[in-house]
Design a protein around this motif. Structure first.
Motif, PDB file in Angstrom:
ATOM      1  N   ARG A  11       0.822  -1.205   0.000  1.00 21.71           N
ATOM      2  CA  ARG A  11       0.000   0.000   0.000  1.00 21.71           C
ATOM      3  C   ARG A  11       0.862   1.263   0.000  1.00 21.71           C
ATOM      4  NH1 ARG A  11      -3.873   1.619   4.981  1.00 21.71           N
ATOM      5  NH2 ARG A  11      -4.529   3.617   4.201  1.00 21.71           N
ATOM      6  N   PHE A  12       1.986   1.206   0.711  1.00 24.61           N
ATOM      7  CA  PHE A  12       2.897   2.346   0.754  1.00 24.61           C
ATOM      8  C   PHE A  12       4.095   2.138  -0.163  1.00 24.61           C
ATOM      9  CE2 PHE A  12       0.782   2.221   4.904  1.00 24.61           C
ATOM     10  CZ  PHE A  12       0.134   3.443   4.849  1.00 24.61           C
ATOM     11  N   GLY A  13       4.494   0.899  -0.344  1.00 24.48           N
ATOM     12  CA  GLY A  13       5.671   0.598  -1.150  1.00 24.48           C
ATOM     13  C   GLY A  13       5.465   0.831  -2.633  1.00 24.48           C
ATOM     14  N   PHE A  14       4.254   0.582  -3.121  1.00 19.50           N
ATOM     15  CA  PHE A  14       3.996   0.767  -4.546  1.00 19.50           C
ATOM     16  C   PHE A  14       4.152   2.229  -4.966  1.00 19.50           C
ATOM     17  CE2 PHE A  14       1.428   1.478  -8.298  1.00 19.50           C
ATOM     18  CZ  PHE A  14       1.924   0.494  -9.138  1.00 19.50           C
ATOM     19  N   PRO A  15       3.528   3.197  -4.285  1.00 23.89           N
ATOM     20  CA  PRO A  15       3.715   4.590  -4.698  1.00 23.89           C
ATOM     21  C   PRO A  15       5.153   5.077  -4.523  1.00 23.89           C
ATOM     22  CG  PRO A  15       2.071   4.447  -2.952  1.00 23.89           C
ATOM     23  CD  PRO A  15       2.517   3.079  -3.241  1.00 23.89           C
ATOM     24  N   VAL A  16       5.854   4.580  -3.511  1.00 25.21           N
ATOM     25  CA  VAL A  16       7.249   4.973  -3.323  1.00 25.21           C
ATOM     26  C   VAL A  16       8.080   4.467  -4.501  1.00 25.21           C
ATOM     27  CG1 VAL A  16       9.298   4.588  -1.888  1.00 25.21           C
ATOM     28  CG2 VAL A  16       7.122   5.164  -0.819  1.00 25.21           C
ATOM     29  N   GLY A  17       7.882   3.203  -4.885  1.00 21.22           N
ATOM     30  CA  GLY A  17       8.593   2.649  -6.038  1.00 21.22           C
ATOM     31  C   GLY A  17       8.234   3.372  -7.323  1.00 21.22           C
ATOM     32  N   LEU A  18       6.981   3.734  -7.484  1.00 23.87           N
ATOM     33  CA  LEU A  18       6.538   4.459  -8.670  1.00 23.87           C
ATOM     34  C   LEU A  18       7.212   5.828  -8.754  1.00 23.87           C
ATOM     35  CD1 LEU A  18       4.509   4.277 -11.055  1.00 23.87           C
ATOM     36  CD2 LEU A  18       2.877   5.436  -9.579  1.00 23.87           C
ATOM     37  N   PHE A  19       7.237   6.541  -7.654  1.00 26.67           N
ATOM     38  CA  PHE A  19       7.878   7.853  -7.625  1.00 26.67           C
ATOM     39  C   PHE A  19       9.386   7.730  -7.850  1.00 26.67           C
ATOM     40  CE2 PHE A  19       9.718  11.524  -5.353  1.00 26.67           C
ATOM     41  CZ  PHE A  19       9.153  12.528  -6.112  1.00 26.67           C
ATOM     42  N   PHE A  20       9.996   6.716  -7.235  1.00 27.24           N
ATOM     43  CA  PHE A  20      11.430   6.483  -7.401  1.00 27.24           C
ATOM     44  C   PHE A  20      11.773   6.208  -8.865  1.00 27.24           C
ATOM     45  CE2 PHE A  20      15.006   3.438  -7.394  1.00 27.24           C
ATOM     46  CZ  PHE A  20      15.995   4.273  -6.891  1.00 27.24           C
ATOM     47  N   LEU A  21      10.996   5.353  -9.523  1.00 28.93           N
ATOM     48  CA  LEU A  21      11.272   5.041 -10.924  1.00 28.93           C
ATOM     49  C   LEU A  21      10.931   6.216 -11.841  1.00 28.93           C
ATOM     50  CD1 LEU A  21      10.317   1.290 -11.153  1.00 28.93           C
ATOM     51  CD2 LEU A  21      12.572   2.326 -11.190  1.00 28.93           C
ATOM     52  N   LEU A  22      10.012   7.052 -11.440  1.00 29.19           N
ATOM     53  CA  LEU A  22       9.740   8.279 -12.198  1.00 29.19           C
ATOM     54  C   LEU A  22      10.967   9.183 -12.179  1.00 29.19           C
ATOM     55  CD1 LEU A  22       7.292   9.585 -13.662  1.00 29.19           C
ATOM     56  CD2 LEU A  22       6.823  10.780 -11.547  1.00 29.19           C
TER      57      LEU A  22
END
Length: 176
Positions: free
Chosen positions: A8-19
């Motif tokens: 729930r928290f890891g997905f948006p963090v990974g998405l922002f990181f890869l952005l």
């Protein structure tokens, strides 16, 4: 189940990181990636979203709000990278829809994920090209686009898929 997972928290963090990594790769390797007349575009954000849909299909215990996150990533991508609001905000959720549609008919594994990612990158680049042609930002011929942009972009992104598939799968399994 999604509400209780670390995803729930890891997905948006990974998405922002890869952005951010997408932009960093484009900046650091710009001499190699954007040498006239060819251009290779990094789409690690699409890789993260597609892997989310593929790994979500592996475990039917929960469904992530991938379309919402794809729209948020599209807004950030539009405002930060393209400067035109509205292209990727629709393309990224469409890619999630297409991926979920294909995953319903194809059992997800490494090779089928590679095929799905190939199709998704083709759709992202083709729709971006069509949109930029429609608003007169691009005057490149279709055949030139296929040879000088789509081909190198597919080669780069498929290589990134091969390199990052298993580490991303490990991260998803750890976050579940």
């Amino acid at each position: 189940m999604y509400r209780l997972s670390k995803l729930r928290f890891g997905f948006p963090v990974g998405l922002f990181f890869l952005l951010l990594i997408d932009g960093a790769i484009s900046q650091v390797f710009s001499v190699h990636m954007f040498r006239a007349p060819t251009a290779m575009v990094s789409h690690l954000v699409v890789l993260w979203l597609v892997c989310g849909a593929i790994f979500e299909a592996d475990s039917s215990a929960f469904e992530m709000p991938l379309a919402r996150w794809a729209a948020v990533a599209g807004v950030i991508f539009d405002l930060y990278y393209t400067g035109i609001f509205g292209i990727y905000i629709f393309i990224f959720p469409l890619v999630i829809y297409l991926t979920r549609l294909m995953v319903a008919y194809i059992r997800p594994n490494f090779l089928s994920g590679l095929l799905i990612y190939f199709i998704d990158i083709t759709v992202v680049e083709a729709l971006g090209y069509v949109a930029s042609r429609a608003i007169h930002l691009n005057d490149m011929a279709g055949s030139t686009f296929l040879v000088n942009t789509l081909g190198p972009t597919l080669a780069f992104n498929l290589a990134m898929f091969v390199l990052l598939y298993f580490p991303i799968r490990w991260v998803y399994n750890w976050l579940k």
